[in-house]
Design a protein around this motif. Structure first.
Motif, PDB file in Angstrom:
ATOM      1  N   ALA A  89     -84.836  61.327 -45.422  1.00  0.00           N
ATOM      2  CA  ALA A  89     -83.896  60.232 -45.078  1.00  0.00           C
ATOM      3  C   ALA A  89     -84.499  59.477 -43.809  1.00  0.00           C
ATOM      4  O   ALA A  89     -83.443  58.818 -43.316  1.00  0.00           O
ATOM      5  CB  ALA A  89     -82.238  60.778 -45.122  1.00  0.00           C
ATOM      6  N   GLY A  90     -85.338  60.169 -42.910  1.00  0.00           N
ATOM      7  CA  GLY A  90     -85.814  59.763 -41.787  1.00  0.00           C
ATOM      8  C   GLY A  90     -85.175  60.392 -40.677  1.00  0.00           C
ATOM      9  O   GLY A  90     -85.273  59.699 -39.491  1.00  0.00           O
ATOM     10  N   ILE A  91     -84.396  61.339 -40.885  1.00  0.00           N
ATOM     11  CA  ILE A  91     -83.716  62.235 -39.661  1.00  0.00           C
ATOM     12  C   ILE A  91     -84.653  63.310 -39.170  1.00  0.00           C
ATOM     13  O   ILE A  91     -85.068  64.033 -39.925  1.00  0.00           O
ATOM     14  CB  ILE A  91     -82.552  62.772 -40.464  1.00  0.00           C
ATOM     15  CG1 ILE A  91     -81.463  61.610 -40.673  1.00  0.00           C
ATOM     16  CG2 ILE A  91     -81.472  63.488 -39.250  1.00  0.00           C
ATOM     17  CD1 ILE A  91     -80.493  62.016 -41.903  1.00  0.00           C
ATOM     18  N   VAL A  92     -84.763  63.271 -37.840  1.00  0.00           N
ATOM     19  CA  VAL A  92     -85.563  64.558 -37.155  1.00  0.00           C
ATOM     20  C   VAL A  92     -84.661  65.542 -37.213  1.00  0.00           C
ATOM     21  O   VAL A  92     -83.529  65.520 -36.663  1.00  0.00           O
ATOM     22  CB  VAL A  92     -85.710  63.892 -35.734  1.00  0.00           C
ATOM     23  CG1 VAL A  92     -86.730  65.139 -35.221  1.00  0.00           C
ATOM     24  CG2 VAL A  92     -86.718  62.609 -35.946  1.00  0.00           C
ATOM     25  N   VAL A  93     -84.944  66.560 -37.784  1.00  0.00           N
ATOM     26  CA  VAL A  93     -84.315  67.859 -37.629  1.00  0.00           C
ATOM     27  C   VAL A  93     -85.019  68.870 -36.885  1.00  0.00           C
ATOM     28  O   VAL A  93     -86.266  69.159 -37.259  1.00  0.00           O
ATOM     29  CB  VAL A  93     -84.164  68.583 -39.063  1.00  0.00           C
ATOM     30  CG1 VAL A  93     -83.366  69.702 -39.202  1.00  0.00           C
ATOM     31  CG2 VAL A  93     -83.557  67.464 -39.927  1.00  0.00           C
ATOM     32  N   LEU A  94     -84.529  69.268 -35.790  1.00  0.00           N
ATOM     33  CA  LEU A  94     -85.337  70.428 -34.885  1.00  0.00           C
ATOM     34  C   LEU A  94     -84.987  71.704 -35.436  1.00  0.00           C
ATOM     35  O   LEU A  94     -83.724  71.985 -35.650  1.00  0.00           O
ATOM     36  CB  LEU A  94     -84.918  70.074 -33.553  1.00  0.00           C
ATOM     37  CG  LEU A  94     -85.137  68.787 -32.959  1.00  0.00           C
ATOM     38  CD1 LEU A  94     -84.577  68.780 -31.534  1.00  0.00           C
ATOM     39  CD2 LEU A  94     -86.592  68.704 -32.817  1.00  0.00           C
ATOM     40  N   ASP A  95     -85.974  72.700 -35.344  1.00  0.00           N
ATOM     41  CA  ASP A  95     -85.941  73.958 -35.721  1.00  0.00           C
ATOM     42  C   ASP A  95     -86.689  74.674 -34.875  1.00  0.00           C
ATOM     43  O   ASP A  95     -87.926  75.152 -34.915  1.00  0.00           O
ATOM     44  CB  ASP A  95     -86.412  74.226 -37.164  1.00  0.00           C
ATOM     45  CG  ASP A  95     -86.390  75.461 -37.667  1.00  0.00           C
ATOM     46  OD1 ASP A  95     -85.487  76.346 -36.831  1.00  0.00           O
ATOM     47  OD2 ASP A  95     -86.973  76.081 -38.646  1.00  0.00           O
TER      48      ASP A  95
END
Length: 242
Positions: A89-95
């Motif tokens: 969805a274009g969201i940056v998810v940091l792990d």
């Protein structure tokens, strides 16, 4: 240099019954902020169905969105699928990593991830004894070290840490002291202080306090929805809150 406005929230706990409701509260956010940071507990039970609701609520916003997961988002063991849905969805998810977000010619660096617990200096779990206790503490140690490296590697004009768990006791005030070790760890603050940042955003502590500071002087803000009582709050990176 352009003054960056950071919108932030955590613990939105979305489900199918809230579809469309949170999105309405984000209308016009581009007039108030340059980026939206979401500090975990995006869902209630960590299901793919709830993850799709989160993705739809945050999709195609007129400003960049950077998020991390929280403990609720792991509950159903579908966290990897949720991350994939959000990224699609274009969201940056940091792990436990970092990203540079360009905003009007300014490089905003954001590092972090879910974080973990363990407690705070003088009253914390130690890497000693049973394997289960060692694993608990080592998990936080490993996370903190990955954050330290991520912050060090960021080539940015400004640096922010985004977490679910807290780095300090300050923002936990209001929560029962007995559960502090399950709400954060001093090791998260040590990682930020070692490499430097201007702001540390977290959630998780629903009954906590908004404002705190790390031993190294970094502003800490608890943006759990029950604490800020708004769809998001906005901070500036000039040493003062907007």
């Amino acid at each position: 240099m352009t003054e960056l406005r950071i919108a932030a929230v955590a613990d939105i706990h979305l489900g199918e019954d809230l579809r469309g409701h949170y999105r309405k509260k984000l209308e016009g956010i581009e007039q108030r902020a340059d980026v939206l940071l979401v500090g975990g507990d995006l869902t209630r039970h960590g299901t793919v169905v709830e993850g799709r609701v989160v993705a739809d609520e945050l999709r195609d916003l007129p400003i960049p969105v950077v998020a991390v997961l929280g403990n609720h988002d792991y509950h159903s063991d579908e966290n990897e699928a949720i991350v994939a849905i959000l990224r699609d969805a274009g969201i940056v998810v940091l792990d436990d990593e970092g990203v540079v977000v360009p905003v009007d010619g300014v490089r905003l660096g954001v590092a972090g991830g879910k974080g973990f617990g363990g407690g705070f200096a003088g009253k914390c779990a130690s890497d000693f004894g049973e394997p289960e206790t060692k694993a608990f503490v080592r998990h936080t140690k490993d996370i903190a070290e990955r954050w330290r490296r991520a912050l060090k590697d960021l080539d940015a004009d400004h640096k922010i840490v985004l977490s679910h768990y807290s780095p300090v006791k300050d923002t936990l005030m209001g929560e029962p002291k007995e559960i502090y070790p399950f709400l954060g760890s001093y090791m998260l603050a040590e990682a930020a202080d070692a490499e430097g940042a201007e702001l540390f955003i977290h959630g998780h502590a629903h009954a906590g306090t908004e404002k705190g500071v790390t031993p190294g002087g970094i502003r800490v803000r608890n943006v759990a929805l029950p604490v800020i009582k708004h769809a998001y709050t906005v901070y500036c990176l000039n040493g003062e809150d907007c």
